[in-house]
Design a protein around this motif. Structure first.
Motif, PDB file in Angstrom:
ATOM      1  N   ARG A 128       0.824  -1.488  -0.022  1.00  0.00           N
ATOM      2  CA  ARG A 128       0.105  -0.119   0.218  1.00  0.00           C
ATOM      3  C   ARG A 128       0.872   1.253   0.080  1.00  0.00           C
ATOM      4  N   ILE A 129       1.800   1.303   0.623  1.00  0.00           N
ATOM      5  CA  ILE A 129       3.024   2.276   0.838  1.00  0.00           C
ATOM      6  C   ILE A 129       3.369   2.778  -0.486  1.00  0.00           C
ATOM      7  N   LEU A 130       3.812   1.585  -1.068  1.00  0.00           N
ATOM      8  CA  LEU A 130       4.669   1.679  -2.352  1.00  0.00           C
ATOM      9  C   LEU A 130       3.556   2.194  -3.471  1.00  0.00           C
ATOM     10  N   LEU A 131       2.357   1.947  -3.389  1.00  0.00           N
ATOM     11  CA  LEU A 131       1.312   2.107  -4.399  1.00  0.00           C
ATOM     12  C   LEU A 131       0.655   3.414  -4.013  1.00  0.00           C
ATOM     13  N   GLU A 132       0.467   3.809  -2.870  1.00  0.00           N
ATOM     14  CA  GLU A 132      -0.228   5.310  -2.611  1.00  0.00           C
ATOM     15  C   GLU A 132       0.793   6.327  -2.295  1.00  0.00           C
ATOM     16  N   ALA A 133       1.870   6.171  -1.931  1.00  0.00           N
ATOM     17  CA  ALA A 133       2.819   7.227  -1.524  1.00  0.00           C
ATOM     18  C   ALA A 133       3.068   8.100  -2.622  1.00  0.00           C
TER      19      ALA A 133
END
Length: 135
Positions: free
Chosen positions: A117-122
């Motif tokens: 999620r961090i990789l996709l949403e940051a």
């Protein structure tokens, strides 16, 4: 501008903190340490105290190193990924640093849900680090 690091007191958390410290020194930016918990029944007073003590140690280490920093302990019912992305946006984060666990061959097929999620949403770059033998 700031460097955001997701920190929990594990080998992976220590590796992420070490990498984030190095980045903050290199870039001469503020380091924002984020410790995020969903809360609930599993997060009792003893667990909260243990994490508070650990974050106190982190804060003292950063003070001694002369690194401009902020330590945030968040228990808001959010997933850690949500908290890290929010803090990065609020703090004008230029980099998020996270630690990754080693996984079994089957586990390697699926990246951890928070990391994914961090990789996709940051909206800023993400540095993912693995723990070494000395963490």
């Amino acid at each position: 501008m700031s460097i955001i690091v997701g920190y929990i007191p594990t080998r992976e958390g220590r590796a992420a903190l070490r990498a984030a410290r190095a980045e903050a020194l290199l870039r001469q930016d503020k380091l924002v340490v984020v410790n995020s918990h969903r809360g609930g029944r599993d997060f009792d007073a003893d667990e909260a105290q243990r994490f508070e003590d650990e974050l106190g140690r982190v804060q003292r280490d950063l003070d001694e190193a002369g690194i401009e920093h902020e330590v945030r302990a968040l228990v808001r019912g959010n997933e850690p990924a949500e908290d890290l992305v929010e803090v990065a946006e609020e703090s004008n984060g230029q980099l998020i640093v996270i630690g990754l666990r080693r996984r079994t061959p089957i586990g390697k097929l699926i990246l951890g849900s928070n990391a994914q999620r961090i990789l996709l949403e940051a909206t800023c770059p993400v540095l993912a680090v693995k723990a070494g033998d000395d963490d």
